[in-house]
Design a protein around this motif. Sequence first.
Motif, short mmCIF file in Angstrom:
data_model
loop_
_atom_site.label_atom_id
_atom_site.label_comp_id
_atom_site.label_asym_id
_atom_site.label_seq_id
_atom_site.Cartn_x
_atom_site.Cartn_y
_atom_site.Cartn_z
N HIS A 107 0.83 -1.21 0.00
CA HIS A 107 0.00 0.00 0.00
C HIS A 107 0.86 1.26 0.00
O HIS A 107 1.97 1.28 0.55
CB HIS A 107 -0.94 -0.01 1.23
CG HIS A 107 -1.94 1.10 1.16
ND1 HIS A 107 -1.77 2.29 1.83
CD2 HIS A 107 -3.11 1.22 0.47
CE1 HIS A 107 -2.81 3.08 1.56
NE2 HIS A 107 -3.63 2.45 0.74
N TYR A 159 0.93 3.75 1.78
CA TYR A 159 1.34 4.29 3.08
C TYR A 159 2.43 3.45 3.76
O TYR A 159 2.78 3.69 4.91
CB TYR A 159 0.14 4.35 4.04
CG TYR A 159 -0.96 5.33 3.69
CD1 TYR A 159 -0.78 6.32 2.73
CD2 TYR A 159 -2.19 5.29 4.34
CE1 TYR A 159 -1.80 7.21 2.43
CE2 TYR A 159 -3.21 6.18 4.05
CZ TYR A 159 -3.01 7.14 3.09
OH TYR A 159 -4.01 8.02 2.82
N ASP A 168 -3.33 2.09 -4.14
CA ASP A 168 -4.33 2.25 -3.09
C ASP A 168 -5.01 0.91 -2.85
O ASP A 168 -4.74 -0.08 -3.56
CB ASP A 168 -5.31 3.39 -3.43
CG ASP A 168 -6.18 3.12 -4.64
OD1 ASP A 168 -6.55 1.95 -4.87
OD2 ASP A 168 -6.53 4.07 -5.35
N SER A 169 -5.87 0.87 -1.86
CA SER A 169 -6.38 -0.43 -1.41
C SER A 169 -7.18 -1.15 -2.50
O SER A 169 -7.01 -2.35 -2.70
CB SER A 169 -7.22 -0.26 -0.15
OG SER A 169 -8.32 0.57 -0.39
N MET A 179 -8.03 -3.71 4.18
CA MET A 179 -7.52 -3.78 2.81
C MET A 179 -7.29 -5.23 2.39
O MET A 179 -7.62 -5.64 1.27
CB MET A 179 -6.20 -3.01 2.70
CG MET A 179 -6.34 -1.54 3.04
SD MET A 179 -4.77 -0.68 2.95
CE MET A 179 -5.37 0.99 3.27
N TYR A 220 -17.52 3.70 2.76
CA TYR A 220 -16.16 3.94 2.26
C TYR A 220 -15.49 2.57 2.24
O TYR A 220 -15.74 1.75 3.15
CB TYR A 220 -15.49 4.89 3.25
CG TYR A 220 -14.13 5.44 2.88
CD1 TYR A 220 -13.63 5.41 1.58
CD2 TYR A 220 -13.35 6.05 3.86
CE1 TYR A 220 -12.39 5.94 1.28
CE2 TYR A 220 -12.10 6.59 3.56
CZ TYR A 220 -11.62 6.53 2.27
OH TYR A 220 -10.39 7.05 1.99
N VAL A 221 -14.61 2.30 1.27
CA VAL A 221 -13.92 1.00 1.27
C VAL A 221 -13.11 0.79 2.55
O VAL A 221 -12.82 -0.34 2.91
CB VAL A 221 -13.02 0.77 0.02
CG1 VAL A 221 -13.83 0.45 -1.20
CG2 VAL A 221 -12.07 1.92 -0.21
N ASN A 222 -12.77 1.87 3.22
CA ASN A 222 -12.07 1.78 4.51
C ASN A 222 -13.07 1.37 5.59
O ASN A 222 -13.48 2.18 6.43
CB ASN A 222 -11.46 3.13 4.91
CG ASN A 222 -10.39 3.61 3.96
OD1 ASN A 222 -10.36 3.21 2.81
ND2 ASN A 222 -9.51 4.47 4.44
N SER A 236 -11.96 7.02 -2.13
CA SER A 236 -11.78 8.48 -2.10
C SER A 236 -11.67 9.03 -3.52
O SER A 236 -11.84 10.22 -3.73
CB SER A 236 -10.58 8.87 -1.24
OG SER A 236 -9.50 8.04 -1.53
N HIS A 254 -5.97 15.28 1.32
CA HIS A 254 -6.78 14.07 1.15
C HIS A 254 -8.20 14.38 1.64
O HIS A 254 -8.38 15.09 2.63
CB HIS A 254 -6.16 12.92 1.97
CG HIS A 254 -6.72 11.60 1.59
ND1 HIS A 254 -7.90 11.13 2.11
CD2 HIS A 254 -6.27 10.66 0.72
CE1 HIS A 254 -8.15 9.94 1.56
NE2 HIS A 254 -7.17 9.64 0.73
N SER A 273 -7.49 11.72 -3.74
CA SER A 273 -7.03 10.45 -3.19
C SER A 273 -5.51 10.30 -3.32
O SER A 273 -4.84 11.11 -3.98
CB SER A 273 -7.70 9.33 -3.98
OG SER A 273 -7.25 9.39 -5.32
N THR A 274 -4.98 9.23 -2.75
CA THR A 274 -3.54 8.97 -2.86
C THR A 274 -3.15 8.82 -4.34
O THR A 274 -2.06 9.21 -4.73
CB THR A 274 -3.15 7.70 -2.08
OG1 THR A 274 -3.92 6.60 -2.55
CG2 THR A 274 -3.38 7.87 -0.60
O1 CIZ Z 1 -8.06 3.41 -0.24
C1 CIZ Z 1 -6.92 3.69 0.10
O2 CIZ Z 1 -5.97 3.03 -0.21
C2 CIZ Z 1 -6.71 4.87 0.97
C3 CIZ Z 1 -6.30 4.63 2.32
C4 CIZ Z 1 -6.90 6.10 0.55
C5 CIZ Z 1 -6.66 6.57 -0.81
O3 CIZ Z 1 -6.93 7.76 -1.04
O4 CIZ Z 1 -6.13 5.84 -1.65
#
Ligand code: CIZ
Length: 365
Positions: A39, A41, A55-56, A80, A137-139, A158, A255, A271-272
């Motif tokens: 991921h 992060y 992203d996830s 994730m 949200y997928v989170n 996002s 974000h 988003s990321t």
């Molecule tokens: O879905 C994801 O991976 C996250 C944490 C946020 C994004 O903006 O990608």
Amino acid sequence: MAQSVTISDQIRALSDEECLERIKARKKQWGDRLLFLVHNYQRWEEILIADEVGDSLELARKGRDNQTAENIVFCGVHFMAETSRILAGDHQKVFLPNHYAGCPMADMAEESTVEEAWEELCRVMQGTGEKFVPVTYVNSTAALKAFCGRHGGTCVTSSNAKKIFEKILPENRIFFFPDEHLGRNSANSLDVPRDEQVLWDWTNPAEELGGLAEDQIRNSRVLLWKGYCHVHTHFSPLMIQEARKQYPGAVIIAHPECPEEVVAAADLAGSTKLMADYIEEAPAGSTIILATEINHAKNLDNLHADKKVLGLSRSLCPNQYKVNLRNILATLEVMGTSDEANEIHVPADTVREARIALERMLEMS
Ligand code: CIZ
Ligand code: SF4
């Protein structure tokens, strides 16, 4: 939950370099039968050995699309790896190197609390001819994705939240969880008036209807759940003002998990993936400041030697940080043995219903 892998004394004693060498050797041994997903992060040393970074949802789809990989190692947090499990084939196994890597935001929406709120909402809307659509949200946990699948709802990321809100809102109302801020920023971007965005406060069980009056619910278009990501609520407009003084000409991207004041003070929100794409396209010499998890900013800075990428502040996700070289190696060393640990399991009914919600999202985005 899966059984947790044990980190042996022998692994503990290894240097980072030795650990990396052993991880690379294991990866080589497995070849195409292993897919190593990392991921955005995660730390740089993991990004360097990733088969895919993203992203996830992007990563979960890579797992699903790679049918030769019978083992998927997902370096990220629990929800994730669950999403990857939901989309993966029956012949594939998904592993999370540290099964204690959870997500406090996902934990703020427990299935039973959301179910209770849903029943109340259905009761309040009875006889009005209008209804809420549950959107997660997928989170969020697999159980909540399944809840949305069962009740005619969907997931969002996002990247696609605004687009999906736009499709649902003309006809229906949205019941959105677990992140108040992504919901509010998406509603703001579609000019949903403030009094039509209401907040369900689940934190005080003594309050009826999440602290709302029946009329407020009936008059609302978007009902938000009081959940947040502390990594993103850490940022403030003052930090943006300071950054503008220190780096005149820098572009600041927030974000959408950040509070609305931060999004309003930034130049862009996204988003990321939007951040990564923006930086890719930016001219050499640009300075880009990101209001998001610090490792994403550091990784993008490492990838772009001709640009300066900075975090607005050092806000680190402690759960993403729980995945490290030692638990990755320990997971790889037991993979394929009878002591296999850290595999993610999701009940078959949950997988079926959660897939419905994810597929609806993909259709709408
Ligand atoms: O879905 C994801 O991976 C996250 C944490 C946020 C994004 O903006 O990608
Ligand atoms: Fe959860 Fe926030 Fe960490 Fe993402 S950054 S995993 S939403 S706590």
